[in-house]
Design an enzyme around this catalytic site. Structure first.
Site, short mmCIF file in Angstrom:
data_model
loop_
_atom_site.label_atom_id
_atom_site.label_comp_id
_atom_site.label_asym_id
_atom_site.label_seq_id
_atom_site.Cartn_x
_atom_site.Cartn_y
_atom_site.Cartn_z
N HIS A 1 14.91 6.53 -7.80
CA HIS A 1 15.86 5.43 -7.74
C HIS A 1 15.85 4.68 -6.40
O HIS A 1 16.66 3.77 -6.20
CB HIS A 1 17.26 5.96 -8.02
N ILE B 1 14.21 2.50 -10.58
CA ILE B 1 15.14 2.19 -11.66
C ILE B 1 16.55 2.66 -11.29
O ILE B 1 16.73 3.50 -10.40
CB ILE B 1 14.71 2.84 -12.99
#
Length: 291
Positions: A199, A214
């Site tokens: 992330h 993401i």
């Protein structure tokens, strides 16, 4: 085989003390976009948002339970439990369910007990069900189940497990709202405890098969529950009894979530898509049960 299902299920639960403060709650709420309501004209910070951000009015969105005590025992730490040895780059969060036994206090100390409740063989992937039960001196607080997909670890002939797929909701949604995701949303959300480099680190994201980092599935999970509470439950977090979803696709920071809600008896059905990708499914088979 890196996953020994029998050994994982038979392993002793991990138990530890967790604690949280109002600052932890506020940080989580900011991490899921609290503090501004782009669908409401007026000041940048809507007064109703103060229940998520101002200590004197603070209440706790139940999905905070997924990060309380930094998410202890935590998905990443659970991947090192007996019988499990997997590559983090092959791991995806497949689904989440939360049962709230009573309202989550603004601050607290509790005991969290985590274990592998089930291991399923999906052919091309294994699914680990990681259950965390949390209780304080007054009794049970919440139960979390995280369904974790480990790509490339299925195919040993084990139980496929139940299907999470539901029939699509009937008719037009009762409410549709859009929630923008900040470009730095994942960087802010990860401060609540989920430090998976997927992330934040572009190079790690590429190794995992994505062209860029993401958003955490649990960040989308929190954004969605907040939208349901604010829109259909009168802003009353204590009405939530349970919340289950299947992560049907990824969200990239900077995108917009379109959240569609259908009122049903004692619950709300929800579907979430990414606006910029033609409403590509993000959350599916989602139900918020409430009083």
């Amino acid at each position: 085989m890196p996953i020994d299902a029998a050994k994982a299920i038979a392993a002793e639960p991990r138990t530890g003390e967790i604690s949280w403060t109002p600052k932890d709650v506020q940080l989580y709420h900011l991490g899921i976009g609290a503090g501004a309501r782009p669908d409401i004209a007026g000041p940048a910070t809507d007064p109703d948002e103060l229940r998520y951000t101002l200590e004197s009015r603070l209440h706790v969105l139940p999905s905070f339970a997924t990060v309380a005590g930094a998410g202890s025992p935590g998905v990443i730490s659970s991947l090192s439990m007996p019988g499990i040895e997997v590559d983090l780059a092959r791991v995806l969060h497949g689904g989440q369910s939360l049962t709230v036994h009573r309202p989550v206090p603004v601050a607290g100390t509790a005991t969290a007990t985590g274990r592998i409740a089930a291991v399923y063989d999906k052919g091309k992937a294994a699914v680990l069900v990681m259950r965390t039960e949390v209780a304080d001196a007054d009794g049970p607080l919440w139960t979390n189940d995280a369904q974790i997909f480990v790509r490339g670890e299925g195919g040993w002939g084990g139980d496929r497990g139940p299907s999470a797929r539901l029939e699509p909701p009937a008719g037009d949604p009762d409410k549709v709202v859009e929630r923008p995701v900040r470009e730095d949303q994942a960087l802010l959300y990860r401060l609540s405890g989920d430090l998976n480099p997927l992330h934040a680190d572009p190079e790690f994201a590429k190794i995992a098969g994505f062209d860029r980092p993401i958003l955490h599935g649990l960040c989308t999970y929190g954004i969605t529950l907040k939208a349901v509470v604010d829109t259909l439950l009168g802003g009353d977090v204590t009405r939530v009894r349970s919340y289950v979803t299947r992560f049907a696709g990824v969200v990239f920071p900077g995108e917009t979530l379109r959240i569609r809600m259908w009122r049903q008896e004692g619950r709300v059905r929800v579907e979430v898509g990414a606006v910029e990708r033609g409403d590509a499914p993000v959350l599916a088979d989602t139900i918020v049960e409430h009083t």
